[in-house]
Design a protein around this motif. Structure first.
Motif, PDB file in Angstrom:
ATOM      1  N   GLY A 116       0.800  -1.221   0.000  1.00  0.00           N
ATOM      2  CA  GLY A 116       0.000   0.000   0.000  1.00  0.00           C
ATOM      3  C   GLY A 116       0.829   1.266   0.000  1.00  0.00           C
ATOM      4  N   ALA A 117       1.933   1.273   0.749  1.00  0.00           N
ATOM      5  CA  ALA A 117       2.774   2.471   0.794  1.00  0.00           C
ATOM      6  C   ALA A 117       3.331   2.783  -0.592  1.00  0.00           C
ATOM      7  CB  ALA A 117       3.907   2.273   1.797  1.00  0.00           C
ATOM      8  N   ALA A 118       3.807   1.755  -1.276  1.00  0.00           N
ATOM      9  CA  ALA A 118       4.330   1.958  -2.624  1.00  0.00           C
ATOM     10  C   ALA A 118       3.226   2.388  -3.585  1.00  0.00           C
ATOM     11  CB  ALA A 118       5.001   0.680  -3.118  1.00  0.00           C
ATOM     12  N   LEU A 119       2.021   1.842  -3.416  1.00  0.00           N
ATOM     13  CA  LEU A 119       0.891   2.246  -4.254  1.00  0.00           C
ATOM     14  C   LEU A 119       0.580   3.727  -4.048  1.00  0.00           C
ATOM     15  CD1 LEU A 119      -1.546   1.583  -6.111  1.00  0.00           C
ATOM     16  CD2 LEU A 119      -2.810   0.960  -4.032  1.00  0.00           C
ATOM     17  N   ALA A 120       0.552   4.168  -2.791  1.00  0.00           N
ATOM     18  CA  ALA A 120       0.318   5.586  -2.515  1.00  0.00           C
ATOM     19  C   ALA A 120       1.379   6.444  -3.188  1.00  0.00           C
ATOM     20  CB  ALA A 120       0.307   5.824  -1.007  1.00  0.00           C
ATOM     21  N   ALA A 121       2.619   5.988  -3.151  1.00  0.00           N
ATOM     22  CA  ALA A 121       3.706   6.749  -3.775  1.00  0.00           C
ATOM     23  C   ALA A 121       3.540   6.825  -5.288  1.00  0.00           C
ATOM     24  CB  ALA A 121       5.043   6.121  -3.417  1.00  0.00           C
ATOM     25  N   ARG A 122       3.148   5.723  -5.907  1.00  0.00           N
ATOM     26  CA  ARG A 122       2.978   5.723  -7.373  1.00  0.00           C
ATOM     27  C   ARG A 122       1.933   6.731  -7.804  1.00  0.00           C
ATOM     28  NH1 ARG A 122       3.578   0.134  -6.830  1.00  0.00           N
ATOM     29  NH2 ARG A 122       1.348  -0.310  -7.070  1.00  0.00           N
ATOM     30  N   HIS A 123       0.935   6.935  -6.970  1.00  0.00           N
ATOM     31  CA  HIS A 123      -0.149   7.858  -7.316  1.00  0.00           C
ATOM     32  C   HIS A 123       0.048   9.244  -6.695  1.00  0.00           C
ATOM     33  CE1 HIS A 123      -2.904   5.127  -9.494  1.00  0.00           C
ATOM     34  NE2 HIS A 123      -2.321   4.192  -8.742  1.00  0.00           N
ATOM     35  N   ARG A 124       1.240   9.498  -6.166  1.00  0.00           N
ATOM     36  CA  ARG A 124       1.560  10.802  -5.566  1.00  0.00           C
ATOM     37  C   ARG A 124       0.495  11.215  -4.557  1.00  0.00           C
ATOM     38  NH1 ARG A 124       6.874  12.428  -6.655  1.00  0.00           N
ATOM     39  NH2 ARG A 124       7.470  11.235  -8.495  1.00  0.00           N
ATOM     40  N   ALA A 125       0.132  10.289  -3.697  1.00  0.00           N
ATOM     41  CA  ALA A 125      -0.900  10.547  -2.691  1.00  0.00           C
ATOM     42  C   ALA A 125      -0.454  11.618  -1.711  1.00  0.00           C
ATOM     43  CB  ALA A 125      -1.226   9.250  -1.943  1.00  0.00           C
ATOM     44  N   LEU A 126      -1.416  12.317  -1.158  1.00  0.00           N
ATOM     45  CA  LEU A 126      -1.108  13.246  -0.069  1.00  0.00           C
ATOM     46  C   LEU A 126      -0.533  12.496   1.113  1.00  0.00           C
ATOM     47  CD1 LEU A 126      -4.338  15.474  -0.088  1.00  0.00           C
ATOM     48  CD2 LEU A 126      -2.037  16.204  -0.752  1.00  0.00           C
ATOM     49  N   SER A 127      -1.119  11.321   1.411  1.00  0.00           N
ATOM     50  CA  SER A 127      -0.680  10.585   2.599  1.00  0.00           C
ATOM     51  C   SER A 127      -0.933   9.100   2.438  1.00  0.00           C
ATOM     52  CB  SER A 127      -1.406  11.103   3.851  1.00  0.00           C
ATOM     53  OG  SER A 127      -2.791  10.802   3.803  1.00  0.00           O
ATOM     54  N   ALA A 128      -0.182   8.332   3.199  1.00  0.00           N
ATOM     55  CA  ALA A 128      -0.440   6.910   3.421  1.00  0.00           C
ATOM     56  C   ALA A 128      -0.649   6.750   4.918  1.00  0.00           C
ATOM     57  CB  ALA A 128       0.724   6.056   2.936  1.00  0.00           C
ATOM     58  N   ASP A 129      -1.786   6.188   5.314  1.00  0.00           N
ATOM     59  CA  ASP A 129      -2.221   6.216   6.701  1.00  0.00           C
ATOM     60  C   ASP A 129      -2.194   4.819   7.319  1.00  0.00           C
ATOM     61  OD1 ASP A 129      -2.869   8.547   5.354  1.00  0.00           O
ATOM     62  OD2 ASP A 129      -4.625   8.957   6.559  1.00  0.00           O
ATOM     63  N   HIS A 130      -1.869   4.746   8.573  1.00  0.00           N
ATOM     64  CA  HIS A 130      -1.646   3.529   9.366  1.00  0.00           C
ATOM     65  C   HIS A 130      -0.208   3.039   9.172  1.00  0.00           C
ATOM     66  CE1 HIS A 130      -5.684   2.863  10.922  1.00  0.00           C
ATOM     67  NE2 HIS A 130      -6.178   3.058   9.711  1.00  0.00           N
ATOM     68  N   ILE A 131       0.074   2.356   8.096  1.00  0.00           N
ATOM     69  CA  ILE A 131       1.378   1.848   7.620  1.00  0.00           C
ATOM     70  C   ILE A 131       2.176   1.064   8.672  1.00  0.00           C
ATOM     71  CG2 ILE A 131       1.545   3.607   5.822  1.00  0.00           C
ATOM     72  CD1 ILE A 131       3.886   4.837   7.497  1.00  0.00           C
ATOM     73  N   GLU A 132       1.503   0.379   9.588  1.00  0.00           N
ATOM     74  CA  GLU A 132       2.231  -0.423  10.576  1.00  0.00           C
ATOM     75  C   GLU A 132       3.131  -1.470   9.922  1.00  0.00           C
ATOM     76  OE1 GLU A 132      -0.825   0.659  10.964  1.00  0.00           O
ATOM     77  OE2 GLU A 132      -1.386   0.897  13.070  1.00  0.00           O
ATOM     78  N   HIS A 133       2.680  -2.018   8.790  1.00  0.00           N
ATOM     79  CA  HIS A 133       3.412  -3.111   8.151  1.00  0.00           C
ATOM     80  C   HIS A 133       4.147  -2.663   6.884  1.00  0.00           C
ATOM     81  CE1 HIS A 133       1.786  -6.477  10.626  1.00  0.00           C
ATOM     82  NE2 HIS A 133       0.817  -5.607  10.838  1.00  0.00           N
ATOM     83  N   ALA A 134       4.334  -1.393   6.694  1.00  0.00           N
ATOM     84  CA  ALA A 134       5.029  -0.923   5.491  1.00  0.00           C
ATOM     85  C   ALA A 134       6.477  -1.399   5.492  1.00  0.00           C
ATOM     86  CB  ALA A 134       4.968   0.596   5.413  1.00  0.00           C
ATOM     87  N   SER A 135       6.949  -1.767   4.313  1.00  0.00           N
ATOM     88  CA  SER A 135       8.329  -2.222   4.154  1.00  0.00           C
ATOM     89  C   SER A 135       9.256  -1.031   3.945  1.00  0.00           C
ATOM     90  CB  SER A 135       8.428  -3.143   2.942  1.00  0.00           C
ATOM     91  OG  SER A 135       8.146  -2.413   1.750  1.00  0.00           O
ATOM     92  N   GLU A 136      10.563  -1.283   4.041  1.00  0.00           N
ATOM     93  CA  GLU A 136      11.511  -0.212   3.757  1.00  0.00           C
ATOM     94  C   GLU A 136      11.391   0.251   2.316  1.00  0.00           C
ATOM     95  OE1 GLU A 136      16.104   1.177   4.564  1.00  0.00           O
ATOM     96  OE2 GLU A 136      15.543  -0.934   4.907  1.00  0.00           O
ATOM     97  N   GLU A 137      11.118  -0.682   1.409  1.00  0.00           N
ATOM     98  CA  GLU A 137      10.913  -0.297   0.006  1.00  0.00           C
ATOM     99  C   GLU A 137       9.750   0.685  -0.118  1.00  0.00           C
ATOM    100  OE1 GLU A 137      10.033  -2.437  -4.343  1.00  0.00           O
ATOM    101  OE2 GLU A 137       9.908  -3.580  -2.485  1.00  0.00           O
ATOM    102  N   GLY A 138       8.661   0.404   0.616  1.00  0.00           N
ATOM    103  CA  GLY A 138       7.520   1.311   0.588  1.00  0.00           C
ATOM    104  C   GLY A 138       7.829   2.658   1.184  1.00  0.00           C
ATOM    105  N   VAL A 139       8.593   2.668   2.276  1.00  0.00           N
ATOM    106  CA  VAL A 139       8.965   3.923   2.914  1.00  0.00           C
ATOM    107  C   VAL A 139       9.846   4.757   1.991  1.00  0.00           C
ATOM    108  CG1 VAL A 139      10.312   4.924   4.818  1.00  0.00           C
ATOM    109  CG2 VAL A 139       8.689   3.062   5.260  1.00  0.00           C
ATOM    110  N   VAL A 140      10.792   4.119   1.319  1.00  0.00           N
ATOM    111  CA  VAL A 140      11.659   4.827   0.371  1.00  0.00           C
ATOM    112  C   VAL A 140      10.820   5.447  -0.746  1.00  0.00           C
ATOM    113  CG1 VAL A 140      13.460   4.517  -1.374  1.00  0.00           C
ATOM    114  CG2 VAL A 140      13.713   3.480   0.886  1.00  0.00           C
ATOM    115  N   ALA A 141       9.840   4.698  -1.229  1.00  0.00           N
ATOM    116  CA  ALA A 141       8.969   5.224  -2.287  1.00  0.00           C
ATOM    117  C   ALA A 141       8.163   6.416  -1.785  1.00  0.00           C
ATOM    118  CB  ALA A 141       8.040   4.118  -2.794  1.00  0.00           C
ATOM    119  N   MET A 142       7.679   6.345  -0.551  1.00  0.00           N
ATOM    120  CA  MET A 142       6.948   7.468   0.028  1.00  0.00           C
ATOM    121  C   MET A 142       7.826   8.704   0.107  1.00  0.00           C
ATOM    122  SD  MET A 142       4.855   5.600   3.139  1.00  0.00           S
ATOM    123  CE  MET A 142       4.365   7.163   3.883  1.00  0.00           C
ATOM    124  N   ALA A 143       9.061   8.513   0.545  1.00  0.00           N
ATOM    125  CA  ALA A 143       9.976   9.647   0.663  1.00  0.00           C
ATOM    126  C   ALA A 143      10.207  10.308  -0.683  1.00  0.00           C
ATOM    127  CB  ALA A 143      11.306   9.182   1.266  1.00  0.00           C
TER     128      ALA A 143
END
Length: 398
Positions: A249-276
């Motif tokens: 989900g974190a990576a999906l939010a990043a692909r769509h340039r979302a304002l935010s990704a919410d909750h993210i307890e299980h986000a991976s480092e790959e997802g966090v990097v994409a969010m950044a």
């Protein structure tokens, strides 16, 4: 300089970046003109100001009005029975798969009138306002049909007109599959994307679009279709992401340039990097973590390491976060997720504004910004995250 109101004998946590912790100014003054900050700084540097009203705050602290950037404030009924079930050992996923959870709120929300939904939401809003909130995001998602989703969003708009707070509305049609579509989820996905969202947008009811991306909810493919439609309508998106599992989900939010990704307890480092890389804000929701008795906290250290901005919100909702106090959310974010008090307060001010796309207007106390201010009976800003349940608010200017 002319001002409508001049605040003196106070300390100001501007929450602006690049200076002292909390953006703090001791022995400060704040001038307000035409609803905006005209001047803020040390009182010793105060220019000549012709103020219609001057108020001495007797050494109190002033912060930006707090911003609750993730709520489900409008709903019918309650789910205290599920609270008892969870205490008895049932998991959120077990309750949802058995027909409880979100779907049980859908029935109550469909049956409630707009006036009933408004009255119940206002009772919850009172708790948020008593803890310094001046801006609230409100989602739909307990209607799951055209009539009720629009009804919820109309109530949210009414709260913005009559409730004494700024409201940003979010369409959350992909929150759960309603009972009548349990055997034909594709038909509901089509309805939510191609019928309900355009109708809500045409009525001017939508500021952003959200979805719940989890194995028990909606897939990456389904959410991507919704987000593409939102893009076509010129609407920003946000996502309930990686709350119960690492589903990308974190990576999906990043692909769509979302304002935010919410909750993210299980986000991976790959997802966090994409969010950044995409500038996606992480919205941390410690109330849900507490109520669900979760054991995996959001990857705060990864978020810090990769420079992802962190907001904090109540997630006020009937099932998993019956939290109607912003200062309680600050405390829980510190105690459970190990945020510093400064990170938590920034998360309910500057970063929450960023998560709503409103940082140019609110979230810090700086000249030109809207004069949404909270005044507190505290001796230092950390007290806002320290106390749990103590009334701290002295006044609000909005």
């Amino acid at each position: 300089m002319k001002a409508d109101r001049l605040l003196i004998d106070c300390h100001v946590a501007t929450m602006a970046e690049g200076g002292a912790p909390y953006g703090a100014i001791t022995d400060a003054a704040v001038a307000i003109a035409d609803g905006r900050i005209a001047w803020v700084g040390p009182r010793a540097d105060l220019p000549a100001i012709d103020a219609a009203h001057t108020e001495r705050l007797e050494g109190r602290w002033v912060t930006p009005g707090l911003i609750d950037c993730h709520t489900h404030l409008v709903f019918g009924g309650d789910r205290s029975g599920e609270f008892e079930q969870r205490l008895g050992g049932s998991t959120y996923e077990q309750i949802a798969r058995a027909g409880g959870g979100i779907v049980s709120s859908v029935k109550a929300t469909r049956e409630a009138s707009e006036d009933e939904l408004f009255a119940s939401a206002m009772s919850r809003l009172a708790g948020l306002k008593a803890t310094g909130v001046t801006t609230v995001e409100i989602k739909s998602g307990y209607g799951l049909d055209r009539e009720t989703e629009l009804k919820m969003l109309r109530v949210a708009r009414r709260i913005g007109r009559e409730g004494g707070v700024r409201v940003r509305t979010t369409y959350l049609g992909l929150h759960a599959v309603p009972p009548e579509h349990r055997d034909d989820r594709a038909a509901y996905v089509d309805l939510a994307i191609d019928d309900i969202l355009p109708a809500a947008h045409a009525e001017g009811l939508v500021d952003a679009v959200d979805a719940y991306c989890e194995p028990i909810a909606f897939s990456i493919q389904e959410v991507s279709r919704l987000f593409d439609k939102a893009c076509d309508l010129g609407l920003p998106v946000k996502l309930h992401a990686d709350q119960l599992s690492n589903g990308g989900g974190a990576a999906l939010a990043a692909r769509h340039r979302a304002l935010s990704a919410d909750h993210i307890e299980h986000a991976s480092e790959e997802g966090v990097v994409a969010m950044a890389a995409a500038g996606v804000v992480a919205v941390l929701l410690p109330g849900a973590y507490l109520m669900l008795r979760e054991t995996q906290a959001p990857p705060v250290d990864l978020l810090r390491r990769h420079g992802v901005r962190m907001a904090v919100a109540t997630d006020c909702n009937p099932g998993t976060s019956p939290v109607a106090s912003m200062t309680a959310a600050l405390n829980l974010a510190c105690v459970q997720f190990r945020l510093t008090p400064e990170e938590a307060l920034a998360g309910a001010a500057r970063e929450a504004a960023r998560a709503l796309g409103l940082l140019d207007q609110i979230g810090t106390i700086e000249p030109g910004k809207v004069a949404d201010l909270a005044v507190w009976n505290v001796t230092r800003p950390a007290e806002l995250a320290y106390w749990l349940g103590k009334p701290l608010l002295h006044a609000v200017y909005r």
